[in-house]
Design a protein around this motif. Structure first.
Motif, PDB file in Angstrom:
ATOM      1  N   ARG A 130       0.837  -1.205   0.000  1.00  0.00           N
ATOM      2  CA  ARG A 130       0.000   0.000   0.000  1.00  0.00           C
ATOM      3  C   ARG A 130       0.872   1.254   0.000  1.00  0.00           C
ATOM      4  NH1 ARG A 130      -5.284  -1.161   2.011  1.00  0.00           N
ATOM      5  NH2 ARG A 130      -5.976  -2.945   0.775  1.00  0.00           N
ATOM      6  N   GLN A 131       1.927   1.244   0.823  1.00  0.00           N
ATOM      7  CA  GLN A 131       2.828   2.390   0.856  1.00  0.00           C
ATOM      8  C   GLN A 131       3.524   2.576  -0.488  1.00  0.00           C
ATOM      9  OE1 GLN A 131       5.287   2.752   4.591  1.00  0.00           O
ATOM     10  NE2 GLN A 131       4.247   0.840   5.090  1.00  0.00           N
ATOM     11  N   ALA A 132       3.984   1.479  -1.071  1.00  0.00           N
ATOM     12  CA  ALA A 132       4.703   1.545  -2.339  1.00  0.00           C
ATOM     13  C   ALA A 132       3.832   2.138  -3.437  1.00  0.00           C
ATOM     14  CB  ALA A 132       5.186   0.148  -2.740  1.00  0.00           C
ATOM     15  N   PHE A 133       2.606   1.671  -3.536  1.00  0.00           N
ATOM     16  CA  PHE A 133       1.750   2.148  -4.620  1.00  0.00           C
ATOM     17  C   PHE A 133       1.224   3.557  -4.361  1.00  0.00           C
ATOM     18  CE2 PHE A 133       1.764  -2.204  -6.162  1.00  0.00           C
ATOM     19  CZ  PHE A 133       1.802  -1.988  -7.529  1.00  0.00           C
ATOM     20  N   LEU A 134       1.088   3.930  -3.087  1.00  0.00           N
ATOM     21  CA  LEU A 134       0.709   5.321  -2.822  1.00  0.00           C
ATOM     22  C   LEU A 134       1.841   6.262  -3.229  1.00  0.00           C
ATOM     23  CD1 LEU A 134      -1.227   7.425  -1.778  1.00  0.00           C
ATOM     24  CD2 LEU A 134      -0.346   7.029   0.535  1.00  0.00           C
ATOM     25  N   ILE A 135       3.084   5.855  -2.978  1.00  0.00           N
ATOM     26  CA  ILE A 135       4.227   6.651  -3.429  1.00  0.00           C
ATOM     27  C   ILE A 135       4.210   6.788  -4.941  1.00  0.00           C
ATOM     28  CG2 ILE A 135       6.747   6.603  -3.702  1.00  0.00           C
ATOM     29  CD1 ILE A 135       6.888   5.399  -0.867  1.00  0.00           C
ATOM     30  N   LEU A 136       3.999   5.686  -5.654  1.00  0.00           N
ATOM     31  CA  LEU A 136       3.952   5.720  -7.120  1.00  0.00           C
ATOM     32  C   LEU A 136       2.819   6.616  -7.609  1.00  0.00           C
ATOM     33  CD1 LEU A 136       4.593   1.914  -7.743  1.00  0.00           C
ATOM     34  CD2 LEU A 136       6.115   3.777  -8.455  1.00  0.00           C
ATOM     35  N   ALA A 137       1.675   6.520  -6.943  1.00  0.00           N
ATOM     36  CA  ALA A 137       0.520   7.322  -7.347  1.00  0.00           C
ATOM     37  C   ALA A 137       0.772   8.808  -7.128  1.00  0.00           C
ATOM     38  CB  ALA A 137      -0.716   6.868  -6.579  1.00  0.00           C
ATOM     39  N   LEU A 138       1.321   9.166  -5.975  1.00  0.00           N
ATOM     40  CA  LEU A 138       1.593  10.566  -5.687  1.00  0.00           C
ATOM     41  C   LEU A 138       2.649  11.134  -6.626  1.00  0.00           C
ATOM     42  CD1 LEU A 138       1.631  10.449  -1.771  1.00  0.00           C
ATOM     43  CD2 LEU A 138      -0.103  11.550  -3.197  1.00  0.00           C
ATOM     44  N   CYS A 139       3.657  10.324  -6.924  1.00  0.00           N
ATOM     45  CA  CYS A 139       4.756  10.797  -7.771  1.00  0.00           C
ATOM     46  C   CYS A 139       4.396  10.822  -9.258  1.00  0.00           C
ATOM     47  CB  CYS A 139       5.999   9.942  -7.546  1.00  0.00           C
ATOM     48  SG  CYS A 139       6.740  10.180  -5.912  1.00  0.00           S
ATOM     49  N   ALA A 140       3.232  10.312  -9.612  1.00  0.00           N
ATOM     50  CA  ALA A 140       2.758  10.465 -10.993  1.00  0.00           C
ATOM     51  C   ALA A 140       2.400  11.920 -11.270  1.00  0.00           C
ATOM     52  CB  ALA A 140       1.555   9.564 -11.247  1.00  0.00           C
ATOM     53  N   ARG A 141       2.196  12.692 -10.206  1.00  0.00           N
ATOM     54  CA  ARG A 141       1.958  14.132 -10.284  1.00  0.00           C
ATOM     55  C   ARG A 141       0.734  14.499 -11.123  1.00  0.00           C
ATOM     56  NH1 ARG A 141       5.104  13.883  -6.583  1.00  0.00           N
ATOM     57  NH2 ARG A 141       6.999  15.120  -6.285  1.00  0.00           N
ATOM     58  N   THR A 142      -0.286  13.661 -11.071  1.00  0.00           N
ATOM     59  CA  THR A 142      -1.527  14.016 -11.739  1.00  0.00           C
ATOM     60  C   THR A 142      -2.284  15.014 -10.879  1.00  0.00           C
ATOM     61  OG1 THR A 142      -2.610  12.100 -10.736  1.00  0.00           O
ATOM     62  CG2 THR A 142      -1.752  11.831 -12.981  1.00  0.00           C
ATOM     63  N   LYS A 143      -3.188  15.745 -11.495  1.00  0.00           N
ATOM     64  CA  LYS A 143      -3.960  16.743 -10.754  1.00  0.00           C
ATOM     65  C   LYS A 143      -4.982  16.079  -9.843  1.00  0.00           C
ATOM     66  CE  LYS A 143      -6.702  20.949 -11.289  1.00  0.00           C
ATOM     67  NZ  LYS A 143      -7.282  21.940 -12.225  1.00  0.00           N
ATOM     68  N   TYR A 144      -5.480  14.911 -10.250  1.00  0.00           N
ATOM     69  CA  TYR A 144      -6.492  14.206  -9.470  1.00  0.00           C
ATOM     70  C   TYR A 144      -6.018  12.787  -9.165  1.00  0.00           C
ATOM     71  CZ  TYR A 144      -9.497  18.049 -10.930  1.00  0.00           C
ATOM     72  OH  TYR A 144     -10.016  19.303 -11.145  1.00  0.00           O
ATOM     73  N   LEU A 145      -6.121  12.409  -7.897  1.00  0.00           N
ATOM     74  CA  LEU A 145      -5.756  11.070  -7.454  1.00  0.00           C
ATOM     75  C   LEU A 145      -6.978  10.436  -6.802  1.00  0.00           C
ATOM     76  CD1 LEU A 145      -3.834   8.765  -6.763  1.00  0.00           C
ATOM     77  CD2 LEU A 145      -3.052  10.084  -4.771  1.00  0.00           C
ATOM     78  N   LEU A 146      -7.405   9.316  -7.345  1.00  0.00           N
ATOM     79  CA  LEU A 146      -8.569   8.595  -6.831  1.00  0.00           C
ATOM     80  C   LEU A 146      -8.090   7.342  -6.112  1.00  0.00           C
ATOM     81  CD1 LEU A 146     -10.782   8.738 -10.071  1.00  0.00           C
ATOM     82  CD2 LEU A 146     -10.501  10.503  -8.311  1.00  0.00           C
ATOM     83  N   CYS A 147      -8.428   7.199  -4.848  1.00  0.00           N
ATOM     84  CA  CYS A 147      -7.938   6.089  -4.027  1.00  0.00           C
ATOM     85  C   CYS A 147      -9.103   5.284  -3.470  1.00  0.00           C
ATOM     86  CB  CYS A 147      -7.086   6.614  -2.872  1.00  0.00           C
ATOM     87  SG  CYS A 147      -5.692   7.621  -3.364  1.00  0.00           S
ATOM     88  N   ASP A 148      -9.053   3.981  -3.656  1.00  0.00           N
ATOM     89  CA  ASP A 148     -10.128   3.108  -3.194  1.00  0.00           C
ATOM     90  C   ASP A 148      -9.646   2.237  -2.042  1.00  0.00           C
ATOM     91  OD1 ASP A 148     -12.551   1.825  -3.010  1.00  0.00           O
ATOM     92  OD2 ASP A 148     -12.223   0.518  -4.737  1.00  0.00           O
TER      93      ASP A 148
END
Length: 301
Positions: A130-148
């Motif tokens: 979970r930590q690894a993929f949240l880091i990847l998601a945040l570092c994608a630097r998209t304007k919107y992040l959707l987390c389930d």
């Protein structure tokens, strides 16, 4: 800003999302709360373009969804990764899809959390993944992040580490994160705005912490026990009482107090002791739904 208008989605004879309308403002950590089957995941999958809606529309920054997909990263509750892939390989994969992917930040954050970038993700624990993929998601630097359900099943320490990742990113740049959960305590300390879904529809939404400023709980003691019931009844005329409980000379009141004069009114009614008790966010939700003929406790528990 994300604008959802009359969104609908059916799976055969099951209605997953039913006429859902919701605005998600920019630059916020926005919570989506609901029990399993409330429509949270379906809504997020439609927002990310994975599913197609049966009706309604989604407008993102004034554009239809199909023209704004590159602004969105969807982090599912069980993210996909290639066999034997580590964080480094997944970062390279995401770099092809998200032009602002920051691999240096991935490496920095992974080192800070003692995550081995080259180690296969399949060998990580649930919390580490979970930590690894949240880091990847945040570092994608998209304007919107959707987390389930990113916090589901995590121990409190790991969950707090992940919340701090959200907080740190919010301090460094302006983006919008939508975080879905079936537990209020996973959202209340990071999300100012929260929407509650139930059976595919919207129950309520808004800045609950702001609303909490006007919903107060008072514990009072009156001099004459035999007059307490009468006084509590008369207070209905002077105060916007959501709920009251009388136990001898002791009275507990939950009131909407937008004018901040409730304490003065209670004093004028001969209360010899008045204590303002803290309100939990759950109590604020319940107070908000009082009088709407809807038992919010069915969603919160």
């Amino acid at each position: 800003m994300i604008q959802i208008r009359e969104l609908k989605k059916n799976f055969d004879d099951v209605c997953a999302v039913s006429g859902l309308s919701l605005n998600i403002p920019e630059g916020t950590l926005f919570g989506i709360l609901g029990t399993n089957g409330a429509g949270k995941t379906t809504m997020l999958r439609i927002l990310s373009g994975i599913l197609e809606a049966d009706g309604g529309e989604i407008i993102i920054d004034g554009e239809p969804l199909d023209k704004a997909k590159e602004k969105i990263f969807f982090l599912s509750d069980s993210p996909y990764y290639f066999p034997n892939a580590g964080m480094e390989q997944m970062a390279k994969f995401y770099e092809d899809q998200y032009p602002d992917m920051d691999r240096e930040s991935v490496a920095f954050m992974a080192e800070a959390l003692e995550l081995d970038m080259s180690r296969p993700l399949r060998t990580f624990s649930k919390g580490m993944k979970r930590q690894a993929f949240l880091i990847l998601a945040l570092c994608a630097r998209t304007k919107y992040l959707l987390c389930d359900e990113v916090f589901d099943g995590l121990d409190p320490i790991v969950a707090e580490v992940m919340k701090n990742l959200f907080r740190q990113e919010m301090r460094e740049r302006r983006f919008t994160a939508v975080v879905a959960s079936h537990r209020l305590n996973e959202l209340e300390d990071i999300c100012g705005n929260i929407a509650i879904l139930h059976k595919g529809g919207l129950v309520t939404a808004g800045d609950m912490k702001n609303r909490a400023e006007h919903v107060k709980k008072f514990q009072c003691v009156f001099e004459e026990e035999e007059d307490t019931g009468r006084i509590a009844s008369e207070l209905q005329k002077d105060l916007d009482i959501v709920r009251s409980h009388v136990d001898g000379s002791f009275v507990t009141l939950v009131v909407r107090d937008k004018t901040n004069d409730a304490k003065e009114i209670l004093t004028s009614r001969a209360a010899v002791l008045i204590r303002e008790a803290p309100m939990s966010l759950e109590e604020v939700f319940i107070a908000e739904m009082e009088g709407r003929d809807y038992d919010i406790r069915k969603v919160l528990h």
